[in-house]
Design a protein around this motif. Structure first.
Motif, PDB file in Angstrom:
ATOM      1  N   ILE A 192       2.795   2.770   4.658  1.00  0.00           N
ATOM      2  CA  ILE A 192       2.969   2.628   6.097  1.00  0.00           C
ATOM      3  C   ILE A 192       2.884   4.024   6.713  1.00  0.00           C
ATOM      4  CG2 ILE A 192       4.561   2.000   7.965  1.00  0.00           C
ATOM      5  CD1 ILE A 192       5.781  -0.066   6.057  1.00  0.00           C
ATOM      6  N   MET A 193       2.153   4.152   7.801  1.00  0.00           N
ATOM      7  CA  MET A 193       2.083   5.440   8.496  1.00  0.00           C
ATOM      8  C   MET A 193       2.034   5.211   9.997  1.00  0.00           C
ATOM      9  SD  MET A 193      -1.889   6.738   8.017  1.00  0.00           S
ATOM     10  CE  MET A 193      -1.737   6.864   6.254  1.00  0.00           C
ATOM     11  N   GLY A 194       2.362   6.259  10.751  1.00  0.00           N
ATOM     12  CA  GLY A 194       2.307   6.203  12.202  1.00  0.00           C
ATOM     13  C   GLY A 194       0.915   6.485  12.732  1.00  0.00           C
ATOM     14  N   ARG A 195       0.735   6.183  13.990  1.00  0.00           N
ATOM     15  CA  ARG A 195      -0.566   6.401  14.642  1.00  0.00           C
ATOM     16  C   ARG A 195      -0.977   7.865  14.578  1.00  0.00           C
ATOM     17  NH1 ARG A 195      -3.753   4.321  19.467  1.00  0.00           N
ATOM     18  NH2 ARG A 195      -5.444   5.849  19.525  1.00  0.00           N
ATOM     19  N   ARG A 196      -0.038   8.773  14.773  1.00  0.00           N
ATOM     20  CA  ARG A 196      -0.400  10.190  14.784  1.00  0.00           C
ATOM     21  C   ARG A 196      -0.843  10.659  13.406  1.00  0.00           C
ATOM     22  NH1 ARG A 196       4.075  13.757  17.701  1.00  0.00           N
ATOM     23  NH2 ARG A 196       2.611  15.372  17.055  1.00  0.00           N
ATOM     24  N   GLY A 217      -9.920   7.857  10.422  1.00  0.00           N
ATOM     25  CA  GLY A 217      -8.904   8.621   9.693  1.00  0.00           C
ATOM     26  C   GLY A 217      -9.423   9.976   9.258  1.00  0.00           C
ATOM     27  N   TRP A 218      -8.495  10.746   8.682  1.00  0.00           N
ATOM     28  CA  TRP A 218      -8.790  12.130   8.291  1.00  0.00           C
ATOM     29  C   TRP A 218      -9.465  12.236   6.925  1.00  0.00           C
ATOM     30  CZ3 TRP A 218      -7.728  15.131  12.328  1.00  0.00           C
ATOM     31  CH2 TRP A 218      -6.667  14.809  13.185  1.00  0.00           C
ATOM     32  N   TRP A 219      -9.573  11.140   6.183  1.00  0.00           N
ATOM     33  CA  TRP A 219      -9.793  11.230   4.737  1.00  0.00           C
ATOM     34  C   TRP A 219     -11.206  10.911   4.288  1.00  0.00           C
ATOM     35  CZ3 TRP A 219      -5.824   8.598   7.174  1.00  0.00           C
ATOM     36  CH2 TRP A 219      -4.579   9.246   7.146  1.00  0.00           C
ATOM     37  N   GLY A 220     -12.132  10.719   5.211  1.00  0.00           N
ATOM     38  CA  GLY A 220     -13.501  10.425   4.829  1.00  0.00           C
ATOM     39  C   GLY A 220     -13.692   8.965   4.461  1.00  0.00           C
ATOM     40  N   ASP A 221     -14.836   8.669   3.814  1.00  0.00           N
ATOM     41  CA  ASP A 221     -15.203   7.290   3.505  1.00  0.00           C
ATOM     42  C   ASP A 221     -14.361   6.684   2.394  1.00  0.00           C
ATOM     43  OD1 ASP A 221     -17.207   7.338   5.414  1.00  0.00           O
ATOM     44  OD2 ASP A 221     -18.739   8.015   3.994  1.00  0.00           O
ATOM     45  N   GLU A 222     -13.736   7.529   1.564  1.00  0.00           N
ATOM     46  CA  GLU A 222     -12.961   7.017   0.438  1.00  0.00           C
ATOM     47  C   GLU A 222     -11.578   7.664   0.436  1.00  0.00           C
ATOM     48  OE1 GLU A 222     -13.308   6.471  -4.427  1.00  0.00           O
ATOM     49  OE2 GLU A 222     -15.096   6.843  -3.222  1.00  0.00           O
ATOM     50  N   PRO A 223     -10.646   7.154   1.253  1.00  0.00           N
ATOM     51  CA  PRO A 223      -9.297   7.726   1.319  1.00  0.00           C
ATOM     52  C   PRO A 223      -8.579   7.604  -0.021  1.00  0.00           C
ATOM     53  CG  PRO A 223      -9.728   6.275   3.188  1.00  0.00           C
ATOM     54  CD  PRO A 223     -10.825   6.043   2.203  1.00  0.00           C
ATOM     55  N   PRO A 224      -7.573   8.442  -0.256  1.00  0.00           N
ATOM     56  CA  PRO A 224      -6.917   8.488  -1.563  1.00  0.00           C
ATOM     57  C   PRO A 224      -5.896   7.380  -1.800  1.00  0.00           C
ATOM     58  CG  PRO A 224      -5.916  10.079  -0.091  1.00  0.00           C
ATOM     59  CD  PRO A 224      -7.083   9.493   0.651  1.00  0.00           C
ATOM     60  N   PHE A 225      -5.642   6.519  -0.834  1.00  0.00           N
ATOM     61  CA  PHE A 225      -4.537   5.560  -0.950  1.00  0.00           C
ATOM     62  C   PHE A 225      -4.863   4.401  -1.902  1.00  0.00           C
ATOM     63  CE2 PHE A 225      -4.477   7.504   3.291  1.00  0.00           C
ATOM     64  CZ  PHE A 225      -3.274   8.178   3.206  1.00  0.00           C
ATOM     65  N   ARG A 226      -6.048   3.836  -1.767  1.00  0.00           N
ATOM     66  CA  ARG A 226      -6.549   2.771  -2.657  1.00  0.00           C
ATOM     67  C   ARG A 226      -5.641   1.534  -2.686  1.00  0.00           C
ATOM     68  NH1 ARG A 226      -7.927   7.684  -4.831  1.00  0.00           N
ATOM     69  NH2 ARG A 226     -10.188   7.970  -4.994  1.00  0.00           N
ATOM     70  N   THR A 227      -4.964   1.298  -1.602  1.00  0.00           N
ATOM     71  CA  THR A 227      -4.110   0.123  -1.405  1.00  0.00           C
ATOM     72  C   THR A 227      -4.140  -0.183   0.090  1.00  0.00           C
ATOM     73  OG1 THR A 227      -2.124   1.443  -0.982  1.00  0.00           O
ATOM     74  CG2 THR A 227      -2.517   0.806  -3.274  1.00  0.00           C
ATOM     75  N   PRO A 228      -3.549  -1.291   0.530  1.00  0.00           N
ATOM     76  CA  PRO A 228      -3.414  -1.509   1.979  1.00  0.00           C
ATOM     77  C   PRO A 228      -2.530  -0.432   2.619  1.00  0.00           C
ATOM     78  CG  PRO A 228      -3.096  -3.565   0.787  1.00  0.00           C
ATOM     79  CD  PRO A 228      -3.108  -2.468  -0.242  1.00  0.00           C
ATOM     80  N   VAL A 229      -2.942   0.040   3.791  1.00  0.00           N
ATOM     81  CA  VAL A 229      -2.174   1.011   4.575  1.00  0.00           C
ATOM     82  C   VAL A 229      -1.930   0.401   5.951  1.00  0.00           C
ATOM     83  CG1 VAL A 229      -2.110   3.326   5.558  1.00  0.00           C
ATOM     84  CG2 VAL A 229      -3.258   2.945   3.360  1.00  0.00           C
ATOM     85  N   PHE A 230      -0.665   0.264   6.322  1.00  0.00           N
ATOM     86  CA  PHE A 230      -0.294  -0.354   7.586  1.00  0.00           C
ATOM     87  C   PHE A 230      -0.003   0.750   8.600  1.00  0.00           C
ATOM     88  CE2 PHE A 230       0.337  -3.367   4.263  1.00  0.00           C
ATOM     89  CZ  PHE A 230      -0.091  -4.561   4.798  1.00  0.00           C
ATOM     90  N   VAL A 231      -0.781   0.778   9.665  1.00  0.00           N
ATOM     91  CA  VAL A 231      -0.712   1.833  10.673  1.00  0.00           C
ATOM     92  C   VAL A 231       0.015   1.293  11.901  1.00  0.00           C
ATOM     93  CG1 VAL A 231      -2.023   3.436  12.107  1.00  0.00           C
ATOM     94  CG2 VAL A 231      -2.889   2.801   9.830  1.00  0.00           C
TER      95      VAL A 231
END
Length: 209
Positions: free
Chosen positions: A71-75, A90-104
């Protein structure tokens, strides 16, 4: 279990002053994270090879182990305030490092954003408890991580919804910016682990109800 981990300066800041789209961590804020950039675990998460293997790398291994949703905030996701610019991913390019659902967390709806590598950003407009409920459902038996930024973590701490808080204490003074623990006068923590790395100290707390 719900966890959160952040790098923090000696004077309590998790971002420096004058944050902007061009400088999202504020003046000097990048220093908070320099300890992690050269580690093999961090580099592997970002599709890079090599890197140093030390006690800090073991801490990163542990703090990213078995996470089923973030979970992360809008900022933290970025892109500015107001209605979404659909081009912003997002800041992380085409392949972000999370590799799971991220709730913004956001006040503005947006359709889910599916990225390469297994990350899917899902945008939640009905509050922190709804986001946590959805994250728990997505994570199943795995852990949920409150990624940041400071305001988001404070909201979850205030609501008593974080079980474990890990702070990476970086020996710098930022002198201004965004403090993590402002307004949390009633927060009660029990120290459960301290790990001294080469340049930072990792302190893990249990959040007491």
């Amino acid at each position: 279990m719900v966890i959160s981990q952040l790098s923090i300066s000696l004077d309590g800041y998790v971002a420096g002053p004058d944050q902007s789209l061009q400088d999202p961590l504020g003046r000097g804020g990048l220093q908070l994270h320099e300890w992690v950039f050269g580690l093999d675990t961090w580099r592997a998460q970002h599709g890079l090879t090599g890197g140093e293997r030390n006690i800090d790398a073991e801490v990163v291994d542990e703090m990213t182990r078995d996470i089923g949703a973030y979970i992360m905030g809008r900022r933290m996701f970025g892109g500015g305030a107001g209605d979404w610019d659909e081009a912003w991913q997002g800041w992380w390019g085409d392949e972000p490092p999370f590799r799971t659902p991220v709730f913004v967390l956001s006040h503005h709806p947006r359709t889910p954003l599916v990225m390469n590598g297994g990350t899917e950003f899902r945008f939640v407009t009905d509050g922190i408890e709804s986001a946590l409920r959805q994250a728990r459902e997505a994570a199943g038996d795995r852990r949920v991580a409150i990624a940041g930024g400071a305001s988001t973590v404070r909201q979850y701490l205030t609501a008593g919804l974080i079980d474990t808080l890990q702070l990476h204490l970086v020996p710098i003074i930022l002198g201004g910016g965004e403090k993590l623990l402002d307004g949390l006068d009633s927060l009660r923590l029990e120290q459960v682990a301290v790990v001294a790395g080469p340049t930072v100290t990792h302190v893990t707390y249990r959040v007491l109800r």
